[in-house]
Enzyme design. Structure first.
Site, PDB file in Angstrom:
ATOM      1  CB  SER A   1      -5.521  -2.496  -3.456  1.00 61.57           C
ATOM      2  OG  SER A   1      -5.345  -1.107  -3.994  1.00 61.57           O
TER       3      SER A   1
ATOM      4  CE  LYS B   1      -1.222  -1.466  -5.141  1.00 68.15           C
ATOM      5  NZ  LYS B   1      -2.446  -1.920  -4.883  1.00 68.15           N
TER       6      LYS B   1
END
Length: 133
Positions: free
Chosen positions: A5, A51
């Site tokens: 990711s 993230k």
């Protein structure tokens, strides 16, 4: 770190990062757009994820500019005490596009640096900004 990711910023596996927890504990409202953070996963509390901060409280955010998970015309206002997060590799990231704004209480700290492999040592600056090409 594991998983695709955050490609290309962080590799799938085999990297070690330095997580800075104390400054976030002392100044929890000092998050900035573009920062890499670690947080407890909103969908699996047993996992810690990494993230990028995209939006802060009060920001109006396009839910999914790629159009992969929502219409690119859908927007949301980030509520107080929440942030909008995204993985750098949108095609392989579960992030705010799926679960919406994330409580700032889930944030553990910031990624300060990649320390291994040594030939990819990187200090991540606090105010990272990417210009769209």
């Amino acid at each position: 770190m594991a998983g695709p990711s955050m490609l290309p910023t962080l590799d799938n596996s085999g990297e070690l990062v330095l997580e800075s927890i104390l400054p976030h504990r002392l100044f929890p409202n000092q998050l900035g757009r573009g920062e890499l953070i670690t947080l407890t996963s909103p969908i699996d509390p047993s996992r810690i994820i990494c993230k990028r901060v995209i939006g802060l409280p009060g920001d109006v955010i396009c839910v999914d500019p790629t159009g992969l998970k929502a219409h690119s015309t859908e927007h949301v206002v980030i509520p107080k005490g929440h942030i909008w997060i995204a993985g750098d590799n949108a095609a392989w990231s579960k992030d705010s596009r799926e679960y919406g704004p994330v409580s700032m209480a889930l944030v553990r700290g910031r990624i300060a640096a990649r320390i291994y492999p040594f030939n990819r040592f990187t200090v991540f600056s606090k105010n990272t900004t990417y210009i769209e090409q």
